[in-house]
Design a protein around this motif. Structure first.
Motif, short mmCIF file in Angstrom:
data_model
loop_
_atom_site.label_atom_id
_atom_site.label_comp_id
_atom_site.label_asym_id
_atom_site.label_seq_id
_atom_site.Cartn_x
_atom_site.Cartn_y
_atom_site.Cartn_z
N GLU A 25 0.62 -1.28 -0.20
CA GLU A 25 0.16 0.08 -0.06
C GLU A 25 0.83 1.26 0.01
OE1 GLU A 25 -3.58 1.94 2.56
OE2 GLU A 25 -2.93 -0.17 3.03
N ASP A 60 -4.51 11.81 12.64
CA ASP A 60 -4.43 10.85 11.19
C ASP A 60 -3.35 10.06 11.19
OD1 ASP A 60 -5.70 10.47 8.85
OD2 ASP A 60 -4.47 11.91 7.98
N GLU A 111 3.52 11.30 6.84
CA GLU A 111 2.28 10.47 7.25
C GLU A 111 2.77 9.52 8.14
OE1 GLU A 111 -0.59 10.86 5.97
OE2 GLU A 111 -0.43 12.06 4.27
N LYS A 125 4.71 14.40 15.38
CA LYS A 125 4.31 14.82 13.75
C LYS A 125 4.24 16.54 13.84
CE LYS A 125 0.88 14.31 10.42
NZ LYS A 125 -0.69 14.22 9.87
N LYS A 139 -2.44 6.90 8.48
CA LYS A 139 -2.72 6.75 6.86
C LYS A 139 -2.51 5.05 7.07
CE LYS A 139 -2.28 7.71 2.57
NZ LYS A 139 -1.88 8.60 1.19
N TYR A 140 -1.70 4.43 7.79
CA TYR A 140 -1.33 3.04 7.57
C TYR A 140 -1.60 2.44 9.02
CZ TYR A 140 0.53 4.86 3.29
OH TYR A 140 0.70 5.65 1.99
N SER A 169 5.67 16.24 2.87
CA SER A 169 4.37 15.89 3.61
C SER A 169 4.90 14.77 4.77
CB SER A 169 3.82 14.86 2.67
OG SER A 169 4.53 13.71 2.22
N LEU A 189 7.63 9.31 6.05
CA LEU A 189 6.63 8.45 6.80
C LEU A 189 7.23 8.12 8.11
CD1 LEU A 189 4.22 6.25 6.35
CD2 LEU A 189 5.84 4.72 5.44
N ASP A 247 1.12 4.10 -2.82
CA ASP A 247 1.03 5.69 -2.66
C ASP A 247 2.30 6.58 -2.96
OD1 ASP A 247 -1.62 4.81 -1.93
OD2 ASP A 247 -1.28 5.10 0.39
N CYS A 290 2.76 5.73 9.71
CA CYS A 290 2.24 4.05 9.73
C CYS A 290 2.32 3.51 11.08
CB CYS A 290 3.07 3.36 8.57
SG CYS A 290 3.07 1.57 8.66
#
Length: 183
Positions: free
Chosen positions: A30, A144, A128, A116, A146-147, A126, A100, A34, A130
């Motif tokens: 995934e 938030d 994100e 974050k 994402k994974y 960005s 990430l 992305d 996980c």
């Protein structure tokens, strides 16, 4: 370490080695999709994320850069203290990079929310997240993610990088720690 060495310390096994490896491979696929056509800097949060980070990046079929950060809000207890300290900062400049964050578990979300925000202040393209495990019922802040590998109940879990007082990290499965161990 095998389950038989710690079975009296556990109430049950939540995820076996095979289940974890299958889920990590799904997450890697995934993430690869992305981030297609973009470089990604994978930031592991020490010490707990060592296992998931290693297995996640090995399961990816693309080049990734890696760095590590160590933050603490636990001490030797089972609850977050709420005070975040940077124990080891990144070696990489984040300006313009796709970042990430890889975490082992999200409990209250307080530490990760702080992390974050801290990383976003460094000018990345960005940021994100996980995580292998998330305890939605323990959340104190909305963050938030994402994974997510698995959502779990609010129990104290160990293994696959997760510890109690620096023990149990080297289990190749994830189990629920018996209350008599930490009470």
């Amino acid at each position: 370490m095998e389950a038989s060495h710690v079975e009296s310390d556990l109430t049950n096994i939540l995820y076996t080695k095979e289940e974890i490896q299958a889920r990590v491979a799904e997450l890697a696929a995934e993430i690869e999709k992305d981030y297609e056509g973009r470089d990604v800097l994978v930031v592991g949060v020490l010490k707990g994320a060592v296992m998931i980070m290693a297995d996640l990046v090995r399961a990816m079929n693309k080049h990734v850069s890696m760095d590590w950060m160590a933050v603490s809000s636990y001490g030797s207890g089972t609850k977050s203290s709420g005070v975040v300290r940077i124990l080891k900062d990144l070696d990489t400049d984040l300006m313009g990079k796709h970042v990430l964050i890889v975490e082992d578990i999200i409990d209250s979300g307080l530490t990760l929310s702080w992390l974050k925000t801290n990383l976003e202040s460094r000018g990345p393209a960005s940021v994100e997240i996980c995580t292998l495990l998330r305890k939605p019922d323990a959340a104190k802040v909305q963050i938030d993610v994402k994974y997510v590998g698995y959502e779990i109940p609010t129990e104290f879990v160990v293994g696959y990088g997760l510890d109690y007082d620096e023990k149990y990290r080297n289990l190749d499965f994830i189990g629920t720690l018996a209350p008599h161990v930490y009470s």
